[in-house]
Write a protein that holds these residues in place. Structure first.
Motif, PDB file in Angstrom:
ATOM      1  N   GLY A  10       0.843  -1.188   0.000  1.00 16.44           N
ATOM      2  CA  GLY A  10       0.000   0.000   0.000  1.00 16.44           C
ATOM      3  C   GLY A  10       0.876   1.234   0.000  1.00 16.44           C
ATOM      4  N   PRO A  11       0.273   2.393  -0.240  1.00 15.85           N
ATOM      5  CA  PRO A  11       1.030   3.645  -0.223  1.00 15.85           C
ATOM      6  C   PRO A  11       1.295   4.099   1.213  1.00 15.85           C
ATOM      7  CG  PRO A  11      -1.272   4.114  -0.604  1.00 15.85           C
ATOM      8  CD  PRO A  11      -1.142   2.605  -0.558  1.00 15.85           C
ATOM      9  N   GLY A  12       2.172   5.043   1.350  1.00 13.83           N
ATOM     10  CA  GLY A  12       2.485   5.588   2.674  1.00 13.83           C
ATOM     11  C   GLY A  12       3.809   6.305   2.629  1.00 13.83           C
ATOM     12  N   THR A  13       4.554   6.184   3.707  1.00 14.25           N
ATOM     13  CA  THR A  13       5.883   6.782   3.782  1.00 14.25           C
ATOM     14  C   THR A  13       6.728   5.915   4.699  1.00 14.25           C
ATOM     15  OG1 THR A  13       7.085   8.867   4.039  1.00 14.25           O
ATOM     16  CG2 THR A  13       5.375   8.388   5.689  1.00 14.25           C
ATOM     17  N   ALA A  14       7.934   6.344   4.967  1.00 10.21           N
ATOM     18  CA  ALA A  14       8.810   5.599   5.869  1.00 10.21           C
ATOM     19  C   ALA A  14       9.552   6.588   6.759  1.00 10.21           C
ATOM     20  CB  ALA A  14       9.795   4.746   5.080  1.00 10.21           C
ATOM     21  N   ILE A  15       9.919   6.086   7.931  1.00  8.24           N
ATOM     22  CA  ILE A  15      10.674   6.883   8.895  1.00  8.24           C
ATOM     23  C   ILE A  15      12.035   6.231   9.107  1.00  8.24           C
ATOM     24  CG2 ILE A  15      10.770   7.761  11.273  1.00  8.24           C
ATOM     25  CD1 ILE A  15       8.431   8.908   9.669  1.00  8.24           C
ATOM     26  N   ASP A  16      13.083   7.022   8.969  1.00  9.67           N
ATOM     27  CA  ASP A  16      14.412   6.594   9.381  1.00  9.67           C
ATOM     28  C   ASP A  16      14.517   7.059  10.830  1.00  9.67           C
ATOM     29  OD1 ASP A  16      17.026   5.827   9.660  1.00  9.67           O
ATOM     30  OD2 ASP A  16      17.808   7.115   8.066  1.00  9.67           O
ATOM     31  N   PRO A  17      14.365   6.110  11.789  1.00 10.08           N
ATOM     32  CA  PRO A  17      14.209   6.520  13.193  1.00 10.08           C
ATOM     33  C   PRO A  17      15.498   6.984  13.852  1.00 10.08           C
ATOM     34  CG  PRO A  17      14.332   4.136  13.050  1.00 10.08           C
ATOM     35  CD  PRO A  17      14.353   4.663  11.622  1.00 10.08           C
ATOM     36  N   VAL A  18      15.336   7.794  14.897  1.00 11.23           N
ATOM     37  CA  VAL A  18      16.492   8.160  15.719  1.00 11.23           C
ATOM     38  C   VAL A  18      17.026   6.878  16.346  1.00 11.23           C
ATOM     39  CG1 VAL A  18      15.712  10.520  16.164  1.00 11.23           C
ATOM     40  CG2 VAL A  18      15.040   8.698  17.717  1.00 11.23           C
ATOM     41  N   ARG A  19      18.333   6.819  16.511  1.00 15.57           N
ATOM     42  CA  ARG A  19      18.975   5.591  17.002  1.00 15.57           C
ATOM     43  C   ARG A  19      19.096   5.616  18.523  1.00 15.57           C
ATOM     44  NH1 ARG A  19      18.305   5.586  12.062  1.00 15.57           N
ATOM     45  NH2 ARG A  19      19.583   4.365  10.600  1.00 15.57           N
ATOM     46  N   GLU A  20      17.958   5.467  19.173  1.00 11.29           N
ATOM     47  CA  GLU A  20      17.946   5.415  20.636  1.00 11.29           C
ATOM     48  C   GLU A  20      16.735   4.595  21.065  1.00 11.29           C
ATOM     49  OE1 GLU A  20      15.739   9.648  21.554  1.00 11.29           O
ATOM     50  OE2 GLU A  20      17.891   9.649  21.266  1.00 11.29           O
ATOM     51  N   PRO A  21      16.782   4.025  22.264  1.00  7.28           N
ATOM     52  CA  PRO A  21      15.619   3.253  22.739  1.00  7.28           C
ATOM     53  C   PRO A  21      14.372   4.131  22.704  1.00  7.28           C
ATOM     54  CG  PRO A  21      17.484   2.947  24.208  1.00  7.28           C
ATOM     55  CD  PRO A  21      17.866   4.043  23.239  1.00  7.28           C
ATOM     56  N   SER A  22      13.279   3.572  22.204  1.00  8.65           N
ATOM     57  CA  SER A  22      12.060   4.358  22.088  1.00  8.65           C
ATOM     58  C   SER A  22      10.848   3.444  22.068  1.00  8.65           C
ATOM     59  CB  SER A  22      12.100   5.211  20.814  1.00  8.65           C
ATOM     60  OG  SER A  22      12.182   4.393  19.664  1.00  8.65           O
ATOM     61  N   GLU A  23       9.696   4.082  22.064  1.00  4.37           N
ATOM     62  CA  GLU A  23       8.438   3.362  21.956  1.00  4.37           C
ATOM     63  C   GLU A  23       7.770   3.767  20.654  1.00  4.37           C
ATOM     64  OE1 GLU A  23       6.544   4.646  25.548  1.00  4.37           O
ATOM     65  OE2 GLU A  23       7.516   3.076  26.736  1.00  4.37           O
ATOM     66  N   ALA A  24       7.358   2.768  19.874  1.00  2.00           N
ATOM     67  CA  ALA A  24       6.549   3.040  18.692  1.00  2.00           C
ATOM     68  C   ALA A  24       5.117   3.209  19.184  1.00  2.00           C
ATOM     69  CB  ALA A  24       6.645   1.890  17.707  1.00  2.00           C
TER      70      ALA A  24
END
Length: 148
Positions: A29-43
């Protein structure tokens, strides 16, 4: 109209930049992507809705309009067998936008030899149904795109 917000902090780079032909070719499907910050996180949940699919590396939330939004944490991360991912909700749970769904560390994914890039996909949508796709830096909760 559904506004889909970013489940992660990072850089919105577009699906074409995803190192996986299934996502970069918008086959899911269409959308986008995130190149995430490189640290522990919560989606976090990108919309209010129900968790209809939940895996350590990916989840789908369906909103009140019937729109399913896939958040895929990294590429080929299914091969990590859940290692480094902590589920914070259960399949079938009702979640609110911004609610934590999975805890993970993109730096650990990268160290394991996988891409931490996260596709955010409007399932079963046509490309022309999306508008106002974000570009550049985003924080969790910032608007990523609108889905008509």
């Amino acid at each position: 109209m559904t506004t889909v917000t970013s489940p992660l902090a990072g850089t919105a780079i577009g699906l074409a930049a995803v190192p996986d032909p299934v996502f970069s070719g918008a086959m899911v499907g269409p959308g986008t992507a995130i190149d995430p910050v490189r640290e522990p996180s919560e989606a976090v949940a990108p919309v209010d809705g129900v968790i209809v699919s939940l895996h350590p590396h990916a989840f789908v939330v369906v909103d009140g309009n019937g729109h399913g939004v896939l958040t895929h944490l990294g590429i080929d991360t299914v091969q990590l067998n859940g290692q480094g991912f902590e589920l914070l909700v259960n399949k079938g749970d009702t979640v609110t936008r911004g609610q934590a769904v999975v805890r993970w560390n993109p730096a650990d994914v990268e160290a394991a030899g996988k891409s931490p890039i996260c596709p955010i996909v409007a399932l079963e949508a046509s490309a022309d149904a999306l508008s106002e796709l974000a570009e550049g830096e985003v924080k969790a909760g910032d608007s990523l795109f609108n889905w008509a």
